[in-house]
Write an enzyme that holds these catalytic residues in place. Sequence first.
Site, PDB file in Angstrom:
ATOM      1  N   CYS A  84       0.792  -1.356   0.114  1.00  0.00           N
ATOM      2  CA  CYS A  84      -0.035   0.017  -0.149  1.00  0.00           C
ATOM      3  C   CYS A  84       0.755   1.076   0.099  1.00  0.00           C
ATOM      4  O   CYS A  84       1.524   1.528   1.022  1.00  0.00           O
ATOM      5  CB  CYS A  84      -0.895   0.155   1.250  1.00  0.00           C
ATOM      6  SG  CYS A  84      -1.921   1.495   1.354  1.00  0.00           S
ATOM      7  N   CYS A 199      -0.963   2.746  -6.614  1.00  0.00           N
ATOM      8  CA  CYS A 199      -1.915   2.324  -5.696  1.00  0.00           C
ATOM      9  C   CYS A 199      -2.137   0.905  -6.266  1.00  0.00           C
ATOM     10  O   CYS A 199      -2.485   0.448  -7.388  1.00  0.00           O
ATOM     11  CB  CYS A 199      -3.290   3.128  -5.633  1.00  0.00           C
ATOM     12  SG  CYS A 199      -4.546   2.121  -4.598  1.00  0.00           S
TER      13      CYS A 199
END
EC number: 5.1.1.3
Length: 275
Positions: A84, A199
């Site tokens: 992440c 992302c």
Amino acid sequence: MTAITPDSVKTALKPVLVFDSGIGGLTVLREARVLMPERSFVYVADDAGFPYGGWEEDALTERLLSLFGTLIDTHQPEICIVACNTAFTLAGAALRATFPKMTFVGTVPAVKPAAERTRSGLVSVLATPGTVKRAYTRDLIQSFASQCHVRLVGSENLARMAEFWIRGELVPDEAVLAEISPCFIEEEGRRTDIVVLACTHYPFMANVFRRLAPWPVDWLDPAEAIARQARRKVELVEGAEHPEGFDAAIFTSGQPDFTTRRLLQGFGLKVGART
């Protein structure tokens, strides 16, 4: 001394922990499994905290440190992959300082390879607002892409759209196009030729992005590079085999819906109890 047989090696190997705010980190898990077939995996989705973009930095850092304290103590992983960008660009240094005996492989925007590959010099970084505003991200640009024009595009909605898409729900083309359109720049006869997917949710929608893009670009997915870095950090044990049926997925809410459970089963993951 007890001899180490193939069966005992299976149980002796520590698992690899893959962490994400939601299910986007499955893109990294998929690549890591290919490179580390002898290891078991624990996938952790912090769906109770998703999305991370709206969190205050101090509160999110505190949450991440608390979660990893529990996860490391419970699962005793060989390595932690933080799949992440938002989490690692914010709390990577704090995680390493708080848990110095644990190896963390982080996810950061792939600015360096984008700068090396671009021909036009126009690069966009498609990320969450949290990743866009990090000093870490701007330092990457200053260090590795100072000769490029790098546009940072912080999408408020795309991570959530990707979660819907992964689960098989309808996401309107016009909504996706509104999120990715700012990535495309035309300047003095040059065009954006690389978009960094900063992302881990976004690669799941890469084919949609390609279809809607106003012109072809290289959509840079960092998942394989993250997995390669993790493989370098994890010892390869000769004769070890992956323990069948051991890979697990944990959701911090403790309540993944039916569609999510079915998706995880497709990845060969058993949904475990709340961490």
